[in-house]
Design a protein around this motif. Structure first.
Motif, PDB file in Angstrom:
ATOM      1  N   ASP A 123      -9.290  24.026 -25.732  1.00 14.13           N
ATOM      2  CA  ASP A 123      -9.089  22.972 -24.733  1.00 14.13           C
ATOM      3  C   ASP A 123     -10.413  22.769 -24.013  1.00 14.13           C
ATOM      4  O   ASP A 123     -10.845  23.615 -23.230  1.00 14.13           O
ATOM      5  N   ASP A 124     -11.082  21.636 -24.308  1.00 14.20           N
ATOM      6  CA  ASP A 124     -12.398  21.398 -23.694  1.00 14.20           C
ATOM      7  C   ASP A 124     -12.300  20.618 -22.387  1.00 14.20           C
ATOM      8  O   ASP A 124     -13.318  20.211 -21.818  1.00 14.20           O
ATOM      9  N   GLY A 125     -11.088  20.403 -21.915  1.00 10.83           N
ATOM     10  CA  GLY A 125     -10.883  19.677 -20.673  1.00 10.83           C
ATOM     11  C   GLY A 125     -10.509  18.229 -20.872  1.00 10.83           C
ATOM     12  O   GLY A 125      -9.955  17.589 -19.980  1.00 10.83           O
ATOM     13  N   SER A 126     -10.800  17.708 -22.074  1.00  7.82           N
ATOM     14  CA  SER A 126     -10.463  16.317 -22.373  1.00  7.82           C
ATOM     15  C   SER A 126      -9.398  16.212 -23.456  1.00  7.82           C
ATOM     16  O   SER A 126      -8.620  15.262 -23.487  1.00  7.82           O
ATOM     17  N   GLU A 127      -9.357  17.174 -24.363  1.00  6.66           N
ATOM     18  CA  GLU A 127      -8.334  17.205 -25.403  1.00  6.66           C
ATOM     19  C   GLU A 127      -8.106  18.645 -25.844  1.00  6.66           C
ATOM     20  O   GLU A 127      -8.958  19.510 -25.632  1.00  6.66           O
ATOM     21  N   VAL A 128      -6.950  18.863 -26.457  1.00  6.59           N
ATOM     22  CA  VAL A 128      -6.599  20.191 -26.956  1.00  6.59           C
ATOM     23  C   VAL A 128      -6.469  20.100 -28.466  1.00  6.59           C
ATOM     24  O   VAL A 128      -5.788  19.211 -28.987  1.00  6.59           O
ATOM     25  N   GLU A 129      -7.124  21.024 -29.175  1.00  6.71           N
ATOM     26  CA  GLU A 129      -7.087  21.024 -30.627  1.00  6.71           C
ATOM     27  C   GLU A 129      -6.627  22.380 -31.143  1.00  6.71           C
ATOM     28  O   GLU A 129      -6.881  23.421 -30.525  1.00  6.71           O
ATOM     29  N   LEU A 130      -5.977  22.354 -32.299  1.00  5.84           N
ATOM     30  CA  LEU A 130      -5.582  23.561 -32.998  1.00  5.84           C
ATOM     31  C   LEU A 130      -6.475  23.710 -34.220  1.00  5.84           C
ATOM     32  O   LEU A 130      -6.467  22.862 -35.121  1.00  5.84           O
ATOM     33  N   CYS A 131      -7.254  24.776 -34.250  1.00  3.93           N
ATOM     34  CA  CYS A 131      -8.220  24.998 -35.329  1.00  3.93           C
ATOM     35  C   CYS A 131      -7.601  25.906 -36.381  1.00  3.93           C
ATOM     36  O   CYS A 131      -7.228  27.044 -36.076  1.00  3.93           O
ATOM     37  N   LEU A 132      -7.507  25.417 -37.598  1.00  9.75           N
ATOM     38  CA  LEU A 132      -6.910  26.189 -38.679  1.00  9.75           C
ATOM     39  C   LEU A 132      -7.959  26.755 -39.625  1.00  9.75           C
ATOM     40  O   LEU A 132      -7.688  27.676 -40.373  1.00  9.75           O
ATOM     41  N   GLY A 133      -9.140  26.186 -39.627  1.00  8.18           N
ATOM     42  CA  GLY A 133     -10.201  26.654 -40.512  1.00  8.18           C
ATOM     43  C   GLY A 133     -11.274  27.389 -39.736  1.00  8.18           C
ATOM     44  O   GLY A 133     -10.994  28.129 -38.800  1.00  8.18           O
ATOM     45  N   ALA A 134     -12.509  27.155 -40.130  1.00  6.76           N
ATOM     46  CA  ALA A 134     -13.638  27.841 -39.512  1.00  6.76           C
ATOM     47  C   ALA A 134     -13.831  27.370 -38.078  1.00  6.76           C
ATOM     48  O   ALA A 134     -13.627  26.206 -37.751  1.00  6.76           O
ATOM     49  N   VAL A 135     -14.215  28.311 -37.217  1.00  2.00           N
ATOM     50  CA  VAL A 135     -14.499  28.014 -35.819  1.00  2.00           C
ATOM     51  C   VAL A 135     -15.925  28.460 -35.527  1.00  2.00           C
ATOM     52  O   VAL A 135     -16.287  29.611 -35.803  1.00  2.00           O
ATOM     53  N   ALA A 136     -16.731  27.545 -35.003  1.00  3.67           N
ATOM     54  CA  ALA A 136     -18.110  27.889 -34.662  1.00  3.67           C
ATOM     55  C   ALA A 136     -18.110  28.921 -33.547  1.00  3.67           C
ATOM     56  O   ALA A 136     -17.451  28.746 -32.524  1.00  3.67           O
ATOM     57  N   GLU A 137     -18.847  30.003 -33.746  1.00  3.00           N
ATOM     58  CA  GLU A 137     -18.855  31.098 -32.786  1.00  3.00           C
ATOM     59  C   GLU A 137     -19.826  30.818 -31.644  1.00  3.00           C
ATOM     60  O   GLU A 137     -20.756  31.566 -31.389  1.00  3.00           O
ATOM     61  N   SER A 138     -19.598  29.721 -30.964  1.00  4.96           N
ATOM     62  CA  SER A 138     -20.363  29.388 -29.780  1.00  4.96           C
ATOM     63  C   SER A 138     -19.513  29.728 -28.564  1.00  4.96           C
ATOM     64  O   SER A 138     -18.403  30.207 -28.693  1.00  4.96           O
ATOM     65  N   ALA A 139     -20.051  29.490 -27.378  1.00  8.63           N
ATOM     66  CA  ALA A 139     -19.285  29.757 -26.162  1.00  8.63           C
ATOM     67  C   ALA A 139     -19.378  28.529 -25.265  1.00  8.63           C
ATOM     68  O   ALA A 139     -20.389  28.326 -24.612  1.00  8.63           O
ATOM     69  N   PRO A 140     -18.322  27.698 -25.213  1.00 10.03           N
ATOM     70  CA  PRO A 140     -17.037  27.870 -25.912  1.00 10.03           C
ATOM     71  C   PRO A 140     -17.134  27.556 -27.402  1.00 10.03           C
ATOM     72  O   PRO A 140     -18.063  26.870 -27.832  1.00 10.03           O
ATOM     73  N   PRO A 141     -16.188  28.039 -28.197  1.00  9.62           N
ATOM     74  CA  PRO A 141     -16.195  27.758 -29.638  1.00  9.62           C
ATOM     75  C   PRO A 141     -15.909  26.286 -29.915  1.00  9.62           C
ATOM     76  O   PRO A 141     -15.421  25.554 -29.052  1.00  9.62           O
ATOM     77  N   GLN A 142     -16.222  25.857 -31.142  1.00  4.97           N
ATOM     78  CA  GLN A 142     -16.013  24.464 -31.533  1.00  4.97           C
ATOM     79  C   GLN A 142     -15.404  24.414 -32.928  1.00  4.97           C
ATOM     80  O   GLN A 142     -15.630  25.303 -33.751  1.00  4.97           O
ATOM     81  N   CYS A 143     -14.654  23.338 -33.178  1.00  4.94           N
ATOM     82  CA  CYS A 143     -14.093  23.140 -34.506  1.00  4.94           C
ATOM     83  C   CYS A 143     -13.670  21.684 -34.652  1.00  4.94           C
ATOM     84  O   CYS A 143     -13.655  20.933 -33.683  1.00  4.94           O
ATOM     85  N   ASP A 144     -13.328  21.306 -35.877  1.00  5.78           N
ATOM     86  CA  ASP A 144     -12.683  20.024 -36.140  1.00  5.78           C
ATOM     87  C   ASP A 144     -11.219  20.333 -36.396  1.00  5.78           C
ATOM     88  O   ASP A 144     -10.822  20.668 -37.507  1.00  5.78           O
ATOM     89  N   GLY A 145     -10.417  20.267 -35.337  1.00  3.49           N
ATOM     90  CA  GLY A 145      -9.040  20.713 -35.449  1.00  3.49           C
ATOM     91  C   GLY A 145      -8.025  19.592 -35.429  1.00  3.49           C
ATOM     92  O   GLY A 145      -8.364  18.405 -35.470  1.00  3.49           O
ATOM     93  N   ILE A 146      -6.769  19.989 -35.357  1.00  2.00           N
ATOM     94  CA  ILE A 146      -5.652  19.056 -35.288  1.00  2.00           C
ATOM     95  C   ILE A 146      -5.290  18.862 -33.818  1.00  2.00           C
ATOM     96  O   ILE A 146      -5.142  19.839 -33.082  1.00  2.00           O
ATOM     97  N   PRO A 147      -5.146  17.619 -33.357  1.00  2.00           N
ATOM     98  CA  PRO A 147      -4.760  17.395 -31.963  1.00  2.00           C
ATOM     99  C   PRO A 147      -3.407  18.037 -31.641  1.00  2.00           C
ATOM    100  O   PRO A 147      -2.492  18.016 -32.465  1.00  2.00           O
ATOM    101  N   LEU A 148      -3.320  18.608 -30.436  1.00  2.00           N
ATOM    102  CA  LEU A 148      -2.073  19.201 -29.962  1.00  2.00           C
ATOM    103  C   LEU A 148      -1.492  18.350 -28.843  1.00  2.00           C
ATOM    104  O   LEU A 148      -2.207  17.984 -27.904  1.00  2.00           O
ATOM    105  N   ALA A 149      -0.221  18.047 -28.944  1.00  2.00           N
ATOM    106  CA  ALA A 149       0.486  17.338 -27.876  1.00  2.00           C
ATOM    107  C   ALA A 149       1.461  18.295 -27.207  1.00  2.00           C
ATOM    108  O   ALA A 149       1.962  19.226 -27.842  1.00  2.00           O
ATOM    109  N   GLU A 150       1.731  18.058 -25.925  1.00  2.00           N
ATOM    110  CA  GLU A 150       2.666  18.864 -25.139  1.00  2.00           C
ATOM    111  C   GLU A 150       2.220  20.321 -25.006  1.00  2.00           C
ATOM    112  O   GLU A 150       3.039  21.227 -24.887  1.00  2.00           O
ATOM    113  N   TRP A 151       0.907  20.536 -25.016  1.00  2.38           N
ATOM    114  CA  TRP A 151       0.392  21.900 -24.859  1.00  2.38           C
ATOM    115  C   TRP A 151       0.304  22.256 -23.384  1.00  2.38           C
ATOM    116  O   TRP A 151      -0.067  21.438 -22.548  1.00  2.38           O
TER     117      TRP A 151
END
Length: 199
Positions: free
Chosen positions: A49-77
């Motif tokens: 959750d980057d403050g603007s949208e919430v994503e669910l990452c199923l594959g690789a996640v960049a090990e940054s702080a905060p982490p990053q990915c190209d995920g699936i949008p989450l609704a009702e989170w």
């Protein structure tokens, strides 16, 4: 033995995750897109959750702080009452098993997520029956490349193991497995879905 084999497979595949989030969808993928699941699903992954949208990452996640990915949008989170989250620089993230519905683009949360550290999934049946495959390494390398070329970002991970190519995709109801069997022959590719139907 089957449980040990699948556990070893998970380790092998996890080291072979290929990030393809920036790739365009290949032209042939549309005809291979399975219909969305008709009922509820459970999806283990990293929620960011980057403050603007919430994503669910199923594959690789960049090990940054905060982490990053190209995920699936989450609704009702909602983070209310959830343990296991990390916060930094206005972002929040954690690893959870998410229960919800999937319309082919968005996962809508329908139950309280479970931290992955506490999640006890039902065992996955070994579709091979525990017997090794017969495909050689060169064949599997070629098959792996063709699978990625065809399915693009649908593929979360792939790896050759014990004479077969194991492929993890976002979602499959059997459509992709049947297509792989038709293209490469039976017992060459094993397609596994990250999303699992429940109920």
């Amino acid at each position: 033995m089957r449980t040990a084999r699948l556990s070893l497979l998970a380790v092998v595949v996890s080291t072979l995750v290929l990030t393809v989030g920036c790739a365009k969808t290949p032209a042939g993928q549309a005809s291979l897109t399975p219909p969305p699941p008709s009922g509820p699903v459970v999806v283990p992954g990293t929620v960011i959750d980057d403050g603007s949208e919430v994503e669910l990452c199923l594959g690789a996640v960049a090990e940054s702080a905060p982490p990053q990915c190209d995920g699936i949008p989450l609704a009702e989170w909602s983070w209310d009452g959830l343990d296991g989250a990390t916060e930094l620089s206005g972002a929040r993230w954690g690893a959870y098993a998410v229960h919800g519905t999937y319309d082919g683009r968005v996962v809508t949360v329908t139950e309280a997520p479970v931290p992955l550290a506490l999640y006890d999934p039902a065992p996955i049946e070994d579709p091979t029956g525990g017997s090794p495959g017969s495909a050689d390494e060169a064949t599997l390398r070629d098959v792996e490349q063709r699978v990625h070329d065809t399915l693009g970002e649908t593929v979360l991970a792939s790896g050759a193991y014990d004479g077969r190519l194991w492929v993890t995709v976002v979602w499959d109801d059997g459509t992709l497995q049947r297509a792989a069997d038709a293209e490469f022959g039976d017992d060459v590719v094993v397609v596994q879905s990250a999303m699992r139907e429940v109920g």
